[in-house]
Design a protein around this motif. Sequence first.
Motif, PDB file in Angstrom:
ATOM      1  N   UNK A 131       0.814  -1.219   0.000  1.00  0.00           N
ATOM      2  CA  UNK A 131       0.000   0.000   0.000  1.00  0.00           C
ATOM      3  C   UNK A 131       0.851   1.274   0.000  1.00  0.00           C
ATOM      4  N   UNK A 132       2.164   1.122   0.003  1.00  0.00           N
ATOM      5  CA  UNK A 132       3.039   2.284  -0.069  1.00  0.00           C
ATOM      6  C   UNK A 132       3.734   2.640   1.230  1.00  0.00           C
ATOM      7  N   UNK A 133       3.490   1.880   2.284  1.00  0.00           N
ATOM      8  CA  UNK A 133       4.156   2.128   3.566  1.00  0.00           C
ATOM      9  C   UNK A 133       5.442   1.313   3.594  1.00  0.00           C
ATOM     10  N   UNK A 134       6.440   1.780   2.865  1.00  0.00           N
ATOM     11  CA  UNK A 134       7.641   0.969   2.680  1.00  0.00           C
ATOM     12  C   UNK A 134       8.513   0.876   3.916  1.00  0.00           C
ATOM     13  N   UNK A 135       8.182   1.636   4.970  1.00  0.00           N
ATOM     14  CA  UNK A 135       9.007   1.577   6.170  1.00  0.00           C
ATOM     15  C   UNK A 135       8.455   0.643   7.246  1.00  0.00           C
ATOM     16  N   UNK A 136       7.306  -0.002   6.994  1.00  0.00           N
ATOM     17  CA  UNK A 136       6.802  -0.931   8.002  1.00  0.00           C
ATOM     18  C   UNK A 136       7.638  -2.204   7.952  1.00  0.00           C
ATOM     19  N   UNK A 137       8.090  -2.624   9.110  1.00  0.00           N
ATOM     20  CA  UNK A 137       9.036  -3.737   9.221  1.00  0.00           C
ATOM     21  C   UNK A 137       8.528  -4.683  10.310  1.00  0.00           C
ATOM     22  N   UNK A 138       8.342  -5.961   9.986  1.00  0.00           N
ATOM     23  CA  UNK A 138       7.865  -6.903  11.009  1.00  0.00           C
ATOM     24  C   UNK A 138       8.743  -6.922  12.248  1.00  0.00           C
ATOM     25  N   UNK A 139      10.049  -6.832  12.067  1.00  0.00           N
ATOM     26  CA  UNK A 139      10.948  -6.892  13.217  1.00  0.00           C
ATOM     27  C   UNK A 139      10.744  -5.702  14.144  1.00  0.00           C
ATOM     28  N   UNK A 140      10.509  -4.527  13.562  1.00  0.00           N
ATOM     29  CA  UNK A 140      10.280  -3.325  14.365  1.00  0.00           C
ATOM     30  C   UNK A 140       8.969  -3.430  15.137  1.00  0.00           C
ATOM     31  N   UNK A 141       7.927  -3.904  14.469  1.00  0.00           N
ATOM     32  CA  UNK A 141       6.622  -4.038  15.134  1.00  0.00           C
ATOM     33  C   UNK A 141       6.668  -5.087  16.241  1.00  0.00           C
ATOM     34  N   UNK A 142       7.333  -6.200  15.970  1.00  0.00           N
ATOM     35  CA  UNK A 142       7.461  -7.248  16.986  1.00  0.00           C
ATOM     36  C   UNK A 142       8.272  -6.735  18.167  1.00  0.00           C
TER      37      UNK A 142
END
Length: 263
Positions: free
Chosen positions: A189-200
Motif C-alpha cells: 500500500x506504499x508504507x515501505x518503512x513498516x518492518x515486522x521486526x520493528x513491530x514485533x
Amino acid sequence: MRVSSVTLGDFTAHPRAVARLTEPVDALIVATKAAGLADALARIDCRPALVLPLLNGLDHIALLRERFDPASVLAGTIRVEADRPQPGVIVHTSPFLLVELASGHDSARAGMGELAVALQRAGVNARGDWPISARSEAQVMWSKLVRLNALACTTSAYDKKLGEIRSTPALRADLEGAIEEACAVGQAEGADDVDPRKAIDELERAHDTLGSSMQRDIAAGREPEIDAIPGAVLRAGKRHAIDCPTIERLVATILARIDTGAH
C-alpha cells in the motif's frame, strides 16, 4: 469529565459541550469508534480548517474526505491504552501516549504543525511538524495498524493479555504471523518503512498486562471494531492479492467467541 492518567495525573475537566457544532473551528478532532462516525458527522454543521481523525483502521479517511475539503483532512493516529468504563470517566492506564499526523497536501503543513504544538502544550506527545515528504500518510497509518491489528486480533481471539500471548509459543506464532502478513500488505500500500521486526520489537517491549480496546469491547458486550481493524487489512490484502491466513483465522475465532457469548 473525570480523568485518571498514569502520565497526566487525576483531574476533573469541564469542557464546553454542544449537541451540534455550528461555529467555525481551527481543528476538529474526530475520536469516535468506527460505528459511531456517521452519527457524529451528522452533528457537524461547519467546515473546520483542519480535521484530525484518531480512529482505528483506514477507511474513515476516505469517508471524511468526501464529507470535508480533502486537503483539510489529515492522516492521524494515536497510540494510547485508555478506556471509558462509564460516561464521563476516562482511564489512561499505560505511560505511552503519542499522536502522529501526516498530510499529502502542502496547504495543510502549517496548520498541522500548529496543531501538533497545541497537543504538546496539553501534555500529549505529538509529531506533525516534519517536512511533509519525510513521512507519508500510508507510513503513519500502517505503522500503527500492523501492530494494533496483531494485538487486537490475538488478545480478542484468546481473551488473554500480551504477556501470556508472548510466552505461549502457539499464540506468539499467531501474533508474529499477523504482524508479518499486515506488513506485507502495508508495504504494498506504499508504507515501505513498516518492518515486522520493528513491530514485533515494539510489542516485545510493551508491558505484560497490555490488552486491546477490541478485547475490552467484547468483554463489555459492545460492538468490536472487527471491520475497522482486521477488516481494513484484509480488504487491502485482497486489492494486492496478498493472502492473510493468520489474520483470517483469528477473525473467525473472534466471531465464534462472540456468537457463543464467550465474553
